[in-house]
Design a protein around this motif. Structure first.
Motif, short mmCIF file in Angstrom:
data_model
loop_
_atom_site.label_atom_id
_atom_site.label_comp_id
_atom_site.label_asym_id
_atom_site.label_seq_id
_atom_site.Cartn_x
_atom_site.Cartn_y
_atom_site.Cartn_z
N SER A 37 36.10 1.58 69.81
CA SER A 37 37.02 1.09 68.78
C SER A 37 37.28 2.12 67.70
CB SER A 37 36.47 -0.19 68.15
OG SER A 37 35.21 0.06 67.53
N ASN A 38 36.86 3.35 67.93
CA ASN A 38 37.11 4.43 66.98
C ASN A 38 38.24 5.28 67.53
OD1 ASN A 38 36.80 7.31 66.03
ND2 ASN A 38 35.28 6.33 64.71
N LEU A 39 39.37 5.28 66.84
CA LEU A 39 40.56 5.94 67.36
C LEU A 39 40.34 7.44 67.55
CD1 LEU A 39 43.35 4.11 65.33
CD2 LEU A 39 42.64 3.68 67.68
N GLU A 40 39.61 8.05 66.63
CA GLU A 40 39.36 9.49 66.74
C GLU A 40 38.54 9.80 67.98
OE1 GLU A 40 37.28 13.17 64.22
OE2 GLU A 40 37.47 11.17 63.33
N PHE A 84 45.50 -3.34 67.24
CA PHE A 84 44.63 -2.18 67.39
C PHE A 84 44.71 -1.62 68.80
CE2 PHE A 84 40.73 -0.39 69.05
CZ PHE A 84 40.56 0.69 68.20
N GLU A 87 47.71 0.46 69.16
CA GLU A 87 47.53 1.75 68.50
C GLU A 87 46.64 2.66 69.32
OE1 GLU A 87 45.93 0.68 64.75
OE2 GLU A 87 47.83 -0.04 63.92
N ALA A 88 45.55 2.09 69.86
CA ALA A 88 44.63 2.88 70.68
C ALA A 88 45.32 3.42 71.92
CB ALA A 88 43.42 2.02 71.08
N ILE A 91 47.46 6.38 71.11
CA ILE A 91 46.68 7.59 70.90
C ILE A 91 46.16 8.14 72.23
CG2 ILE A 91 44.46 8.39 69.98
CD1 ILE A 91 45.09 6.77 67.46
N SER A 128 53.00 0.71 72.53
CA SER A 128 52.47 1.87 73.26
C SER A 128 53.23 2.03 74.57
CB SER A 128 50.98 1.66 73.56
OG SER A 128 50.80 0.71 74.60
#
Length: 338
Positions: A37-40, A84, A87-88, A91, A128
């Motif tokens: 769950s961390n986009l980076e 989310f 968004e993920a 990315i 997306s």
């Protein structure tokens, strides 16, 4: 095939990417599944994978394990935050040149209506480039039952899957859950399924489940291969990949694990597994592993080709189209703002 790379937590993965990402060319087409769950970190994981030429990157939104989903940071709990996930996926897609997909359930706990599932699909695909969803046709129950029970207690609702195909004609959907034979795979395809994923059945009884796939699904001539011939080829493959990462991984246990149910329900199966457990403690090559363990299996089992196509529920999806929920009416602004 599918390989899992859980969320990057430290420099360990970056320093040893081969251990987690390398595979042999024979495994194509192959999909890498990532989670977190961390986009980076998701971006880093996808970027690392790009050098390994996977055919697709899949995002895990279906795992019900309390070790991950219970903390709200992984797996099926992400279905409760479709914005989310969108968004993920954006990315992930931005860091790869291959298609991306999402593996999910049909719902979570009391969030299990068809409309809520459609909102999730609509929002993720709107935010997306995701145009492929693998749908496990059960909801997940996050409190009180184990991951194993989550694969059998929540009822299957295949009608949700086929309704998604009707309501999202520009998206590819693969069906998953409760499909245990090539007969049932063909039944799903006859009803229009875009694709079928078979998981536990292929692992628990690979000879019966996979031995007929090329012939029954793809129309290829029967190979007539025996388990002995398959293991001879696997030995060559296994000894080639052992210790590939320079740190004694994968080891014999890693390479042999997919084989442990090859003799399911056959004479000698129990003894074979006991011998394998002992051999894992000292064998350093697949050749020595097979020399030590295969004596447990009778020649009649090793040398017999795959028998006729096993039985399955040809009526698994009978009348499924009569059960479809009412059509989804996408409420664009409401869905995207929710």
């Amino acid at each position: 095939m599918e390989r899992k790379l859980w969320e990057i937590l430290d420099v360990y993965l970056i320093s040893l990417p081969d251990r987690f990402l390398a595979y042999s060319p024979e495994q194509h087409p192959i999909v890498l599944q990532i989670g977190g769950s961390n986009l980076e970190n998701l971006a880093k994981a996808t970027e690392l994978a790009s050098a390994y030429n996977y055919d697709e990157i899949n995002f895990n939104c279906g795992c019900p394990s309390p070790k991950v989903a219970g903390h709200g940071c992984f797996g099926v709990r992400l279905m409760l935050d479709s914005k989310f996930v969108g968004e993920a996926m954006s990315i992930i897609a931005a860091n790869t040149n291959v298609p991306v997909s999402v593996k999910c359930r049909i719902g979570v706990d009391d969030h299990d209506s068809y409309h809520e599932l459609c909102d999730f699909i609509y929002k993720v695909s709107s935010l997306s480039p995701t145009r492929h969803f693998i749908i496990h046709s059960r909801k997940a129950l996050l409190n009180g039952i184990s991951p194993a029970d989550n694969r059998k207690i929540p009822p299957l609702k295949y009608e949700y899957y086929y309704a998604l195909m009707r309501d999202f004609p520009d998206i590819k959907f693969t069906i998953n859950g409760g499909i245990n034979s090539v007969v049932e795979v063909n039944a799903a395809l006859r009803e229009g399924a875009h694709g079928v994923m078979v998981g536990r059945a292929a692992y628990n009884n690979p000879w019966r489940t996979l031995g007929h796939v090329d012939t029954a699904i793809y129309g290829a001539p029967s190979s007539g291969l025996t388990r002995r011939e398959i293991l001879e080829r696997y030995q060559e493959y296994g000894d080639h990949v052992l210790g590939r990462d320079g740190n004694k991984r994968p080891n014999v246990r890693d390479v042999a694990k997919p084989l442990l149910n090859l003799f399911y329900s056959e004479p000698g199966n129990g003894l074979w597994k006991r011998k394998a457990d002992f051999a894992f403690q000292h064998c350093t090559t697949m050749k020595s592993f097979f020399e030590e363990t295969l004596a447990a299996i009778p020649d009649s089992v090793l040398d017999s080709p795959i028998a006729g196509v096993p039985s399955g529920r040809e009526d698994l999806f009978a009348n499924i189209h009569d059960l479809l929920p009412s059509s989804y009416d996408a409420r664009e602004q409401e869905a995207l703002d929710a």
